[in-house]
Write a protein that holds these residues in place. Structure first.
Motif, short mmCIF file in Angstrom:
data_model
loop_
_atom_site.label_atom_id
_atom_site.label_comp_id
_atom_site.label_asym_id
_atom_site.label_seq_id
_atom_site.Cartn_x
_atom_site.Cartn_y
_atom_site.Cartn_z
N LEU A 1 9.74 6.04 -1.26
CA LEU A 1 10.09 4.89 -0.42
C LEU A 1 11.03 3.93 -1.13
CD1 LEU A 1 6.97 3.75 1.62
CD2 LEU A 1 9.23 4.27 2.47
N GLY A 2 10.70 3.59 -2.36
CA GLY A 2 11.54 2.66 -3.11
C GLY A 2 12.92 3.21 -3.36
N ALA A 3 13.01 4.50 -3.70
CA ALA A 3 14.31 5.11 -3.97
C ALA A 3 15.17 5.15 -2.70
CB ALA A 3 14.12 6.52 -4.52
N GLU B 1 0.49 0.52 3.41
CA GLU B 1 -0.35 -0.49 2.77
C GLU B 1 -1.53 -0.87 3.66
OE1 GLU B 1 2.50 -3.52 1.91
OE2 GLU B 1 3.23 -2.49 0.11
N ASN B 2 -1.34 -0.79 4.97
CA ASN B 2 -2.42 -1.07 5.91
C ASN B 2 -3.54 -0.03 5.81
OD1 ASN B 2 -3.69 -2.55 7.91
ND2 ASN B 2 -2.71 -1.42 9.56
N LYS B 3 -3.18 1.20 5.43
CA LYS B 3 -4.17 2.26 5.25
C LYS B 3 -4.67 2.33 3.80
CE LYS B 3 -3.58 6.18 7.58
NZ LYS B 3 -2.94 7.41 8.12
N ALA C 1 2.01 2.58 -1.64
CA ALA C 1 3.30 2.75 -0.95
C ALA C 1 4.41 3.14 -1.91
CB ALA C 1 3.67 1.48 -0.20
N ASP C 2 4.36 2.66 -3.16
CA ASP C 2 5.43 2.97 -4.11
C ASP C 2 5.39 4.42 -4.56
OD1 ASP C 2 6.46 0.39 -4.05
OD2 ASP C 2 4.96 -0.30 -5.50
N ASN C 3 4.25 5.07 -4.40
CA ASN C 3 4.09 6.45 -4.83
C ASN C 3 4.34 7.45 -3.70
OD1 ASN C 3 3.52 8.38 -6.80
ND2 ASN C 3 1.37 8.48 -6.23
N MET C 4 4.58 6.97 -2.49
CA MET C 4 4.70 7.85 -1.32
C MET C 4 6.10 8.47 -1.25
SD MET C 4 1.69 7.28 0.20
CE MET C 4 1.70 7.60 1.91
#
Length: 189
Positions: A50-52, A112-114, A118-121
């Motif tokens: 996601l971050g990339a 994040e809601n689950k 998120a940064d690892n997805m």
């Protein structure tokens, strides 16, 4: 008989994630962006974290990186920035990048809601389809009228946690093959 209130809120995806509890998804319908540009933009993000992907799209908006065009590449200009993606054609579709960035932000919020990291997805599924065309008209010479249509798109994306790698076995016999004395064409070696 389907209740009209629930029918309007149900969203259908083309497929489901393999591990629903370890994934998040988002969808945008009838987005007013060109289908072909959005197809190539979303395809370029698949497989990234996601971050990339967010960083990459911001670089494209600033013209520091390029979206390579592989499928819808008729009439697309060539640029040296596309060399690192094994091609020569590319563009900087700003509007498509902003729309996909918004979807990635939504994916991050859904993850994040689950209570997922998120940064690892990783973006595991991307699908862009043509939405229903909008009709307008343009006026031509000698009193004629032609269609003046737009090509909006439907976009859906999944992010999943990356799979844990399986260690390779150290067994000597696992990787070796028996070689026969014959070649593939039937002759002896």
């Amino acid at each position: 008989h389907v209740d009209r209130r629930t029918a309007a809120t149900m969203v259908r995806y083309s497929r489901e994630a393999q591990k629903v509890d370890k994934s998040a998804k988002t969808r945008g319908s009838d987005l007013r962006v060109h289908f072909k540009n959005t197809f190539e933009t979303a395809k370029a993000c698949k497989g990234m974290s996601l971050g990339a992907a967010e960083h990459y799209l911001r670089e494209v908006i600033e013209h520091k990186d390029v979206i390579p065009f592989h499928r819808f590449n008729g009439g697309i200009g060539r640029t040296a920035q596309a060399k690192k993606y094994k091609g020569s054609q590319g563009r900087w579709p700003v509007k498509s990048c902003k729309i996909v960035l918004d979807l990635l932000q939504n994916l991050r919020s859904n993850a994040e809601n689950k209570d997922l990291d998120a940064d690892n997805m990783v973006i595991s599924h991307v699908q862009v389809n043509e939405a229903r065309r909008g009709r307008r008209r343009t006026y031509r010479a000698h009193g004629r009228i032609n269609a003046y249509m737009n090509c909006p798109s439907n976009v859906e994306m999944f992010v999943t946690e990356p799979e844990e790698g399986v260690e390779k076995a150290n067994d000597e016999s696992a990787g070796s093959k028996k070689r026969s004395g014959r070649l593939g064409n039937g002759a002896s070696a």
